[in-house]
Design an enzyme around this catalytic site. Structure first.
Site, PDB file in Angstrom:
ATOM      1  N   THR A 128       0.851  -1.172   0.000  1.00 42.68           N
ATOM      2  CA  THR A 128       0.000   0.000   0.000  1.00 42.68           C
ATOM      3  C   THR A 128       0.888   1.222   0.000  1.00 42.68           C
ATOM      4  OG1 THR A 128      -1.610  -1.241   1.329  1.00 42.68           O
ATOM      5  CG2 THR A 128      -1.796   1.132   1.421  1.00 42.68           C
ATOM      6  N   GLY A 152       1.299  -1.328   5.061  1.00 46.14           N
ATOM      7  CA  GLY A 152       1.783  -2.532   5.712  1.00 46.14           C
ATOM      8  C   GLY A 152       0.733  -3.400   6.348  1.00 46.14           C
ATOM      9  N   GLY A 153      -0.496  -3.409   5.809  1.00 50.18           N
ATOM     10  CA  GLY A 153      -1.499  -4.375   6.237  1.00 50.18           C
ATOM     11  C   GLY A 153      -1.727  -4.371   7.732  1.00 50.18           C
TER      12      GLY A 153
END
Length: 529
Positions: free
Chosen positions: A343, A425-426
């Site tokens: 992302t 980073g989820g």
């Protein structure tokens, strides 16, 4: 890099220096924070293609002085034909993470660009779309300089990407991953950006460009159709918010995990920690994260399918009770489910104090790996997170929104400061938001130092299968021993590892002074004037 850049007329931060410069170019041309953010997002879609793209989704937090923030949800839904029977026909027990079957949701981010422009059009006379996309088009046509992270990730993920439709032709010239410093042209994507500039962002979903995209999706065997594109709409929605000592925090409502980000900081605030970087700080935030993630993983998803109001979890009494569950000396045992993601986050504050916190993603690195042949769009795989179950959390349904890790953040301080901040980073996004905000907003750490300082991550990310508490090796060894003794399963990583994501922040003080921070783990920069 520990010095915090300062300016007064406008500031941009993003994970690629050329994208930050593209946004600054718009601010210098008299553009707004929203217009600059679009320029940055478009440029990142070209110069950072492994991390983001116009084939993904986007979420906005937008504020102007004297008015409450608002948000834009540009999340695409699953196609109308994307159901359990579709995957059963293809013999799938789970949705693949790569390939055409993973390209099962509409790409919503371009609709969000237009919605953000619509919401801010009363601010001033707008710049042209050609101006907003000029930098992105230039780099797509003339070539991008491949970053180390693009080169390394392309090589690492080549076994699962190189055979996906048109991927190698677009991103592996000569059949191999490009080297750092190579020049890579993305001519088809540049042509698509030119069409968007000339004909309008809405043509991504209706019109000749939409027809080209739909035809491309058919060619590669993806289940999203032209009718799915036509039905898609971005929406304005109120943000979630919670108070902590000295500030009001804002974040996205579901289907994102913005609730988790707010809960972590609100729970930590109740612990009364007074010193940064010690055991109480790191352990307290990790344990607050566990409490917030337990709520998230049971309740948060497409709001159309949620049975509880997410704002109810921000009730003061409930937060007090949840904070009381946190053991100040021992770690709660923690097996956990992976929520990865690649992302970008970007922030802009313009000279009039109008601010944007924006996040855009294709989910995994290069998304589904499917590159549309005519339009050059690399399509996301966000819908691969759906569960092939008839009911329950994030169960696949036609036209359903998938759960999203994306959550841009904003804070308004009691003393007049305004802050935009975020991270890619989820699973790490809310954790790094908590690290950055607690350091700067609660303990007074200088802004750039708050971003550069060593970070941690609880759980799995970036394809890693371990569920450990990952720490960068710059933490005090005595602190690492304390965390292990408290029951945390600790794994020590490198000094500035991309596992921790790419964070950034901008703060505007009451006197108009802007401060910015970028992440040394990225290729980013603060651009200001």
């Amino acid at each position: 890099m520990l010095e915090t850049p300062r300016a007064r007329r406008g500031m941009v931060t993003s994970p690629h220096h050329l994208a930050s410069q593209a946004g600054l170019h718009i601010l210098k041309a008299g553009g707004t924070a929203v217009e600059a953010a679009i320029a940055v997002a478009a440029c990142l879609s070209v110069v950072y293609p492994h991390m983001t793209g116009i084939g993904g989704d986007g979420f906005w937090l937008i504020a102007e002085p004297g008015k409450p923030p608002t948000t834009v949800d540009a999340c695409g839904r699953a196609g109308a034909a994307v159901d359990l029977a579709y995957y059963a026909k293809h013999g799938c027990q789970t949705i693949p993470f790569r390939g055409p079957l993973a390209a099962n949701t509409v790409a919503g981010t371009v609709s969000g660009w237009q919605k953000a422009l619509d919401l801010s059009k009363h601010w001033q006379t707008p710049l042209s779309r050609e101006q907003l996309l000029e930098s992105a088009i230039y780099y797509a046509e003339s070539g991008i300089v491949v970053t180390r992270s693009q080169s390394e990730l392309t090589a690492e993920k080549a076994p699962e990407l190189q055979d996906q439709p048109n991927f190698a032709a677009a991103f592996m010239p000569g059949g191999k991953a490009p080297a750092e410093g190579d020049v890579l042209k993305l001519a088809a994507l540049g042509a698509t950006l030119k069409r968007l500039a000339a004909d309008g962002f809405e043509t991504f979903y209706e019109g000749k460009l939409a027809d080209s995209i739909a035809a491309d999706l058919v060619r590669v065997g993806a289940p999203v159709t032209g009718d799915d594109l036509l039905r898609h709409q971005a929406s304005e929605r109120p943000p979630l918010s919670v108070a902590v000592h000295g500030a009001e925090l804002f974040n996205m409502a579901p289907p994102t995990q913005g609730l988790s980000s707010l809960m972590i900081l609100a729970l930590f605030d109740r612990l009364g920690v007074t010193q940064a970087e010690g055991f109480d700080h790191i352990h307290g935030l990790v344990e607050a994260t566990k409490q917030a993630f337990l709520v998230r993983d049971e309740h948060v998803g497409d709001p159309d399918y949620m049975t509880v109001d997410p704002a109810s979890f921000l009730d003061e009494a409930l937060l007090d009770e949840m904070a009381s569950r946190i053991d100040r000396t021992k770690a709660l045992p923690w097996p956990h489910v992976r929520k990865p993601g690649d992302t970008i986050w970007l922030g802009v504050i313009d000279g009039q104090g109008r601010s944007v916190s924006f996040i855009q993603s294709v989910y995994f690195e290069f998304g589904s790996g499917v590159v549309l042949p005519e339009t050059g769009i690399c399509w996301q795989n966000r819908g691969a997170s759906f569960r092939l179950q008839a009911s329950g959390w994030n169960a696949l349904k036609p036209n359903r929104k998938p759960f999203h890790t994306l959550n841009p953040a904003m804070a308004i301080f009691d003393d007049g400061r305004r802050m935009v901040y975020g991270n890619m980073g989820g699973e790490g996004q809310p954790q790094t938001q908590a690290a950055v905000f607690s350091r700067y907003g609660m303990f007074g750490t200088p802004l750039q130092q708050a971003v550069s300082a060593p970070r941690w991550l609880l759980g799995k990310t970036w394809g890693d299968e371990s569920v450990t508490l990952k720490l960068e090796d710059r933490f005090d060894p005595a602190l690492i021993r304390q965390l292990k003794d408290a029951g945390h399963e600790v794994e020590v990583l490198g000094s500035y590892t991309s596992t921790m994501g790419h964070a950034g922040a901008i703060v505007q003080h009451a006197n108009g002074v802007l401060e910015g921070a970028t992440d040394p783990r990225s290729d980013g920069a603060v651009a200001a004037w």
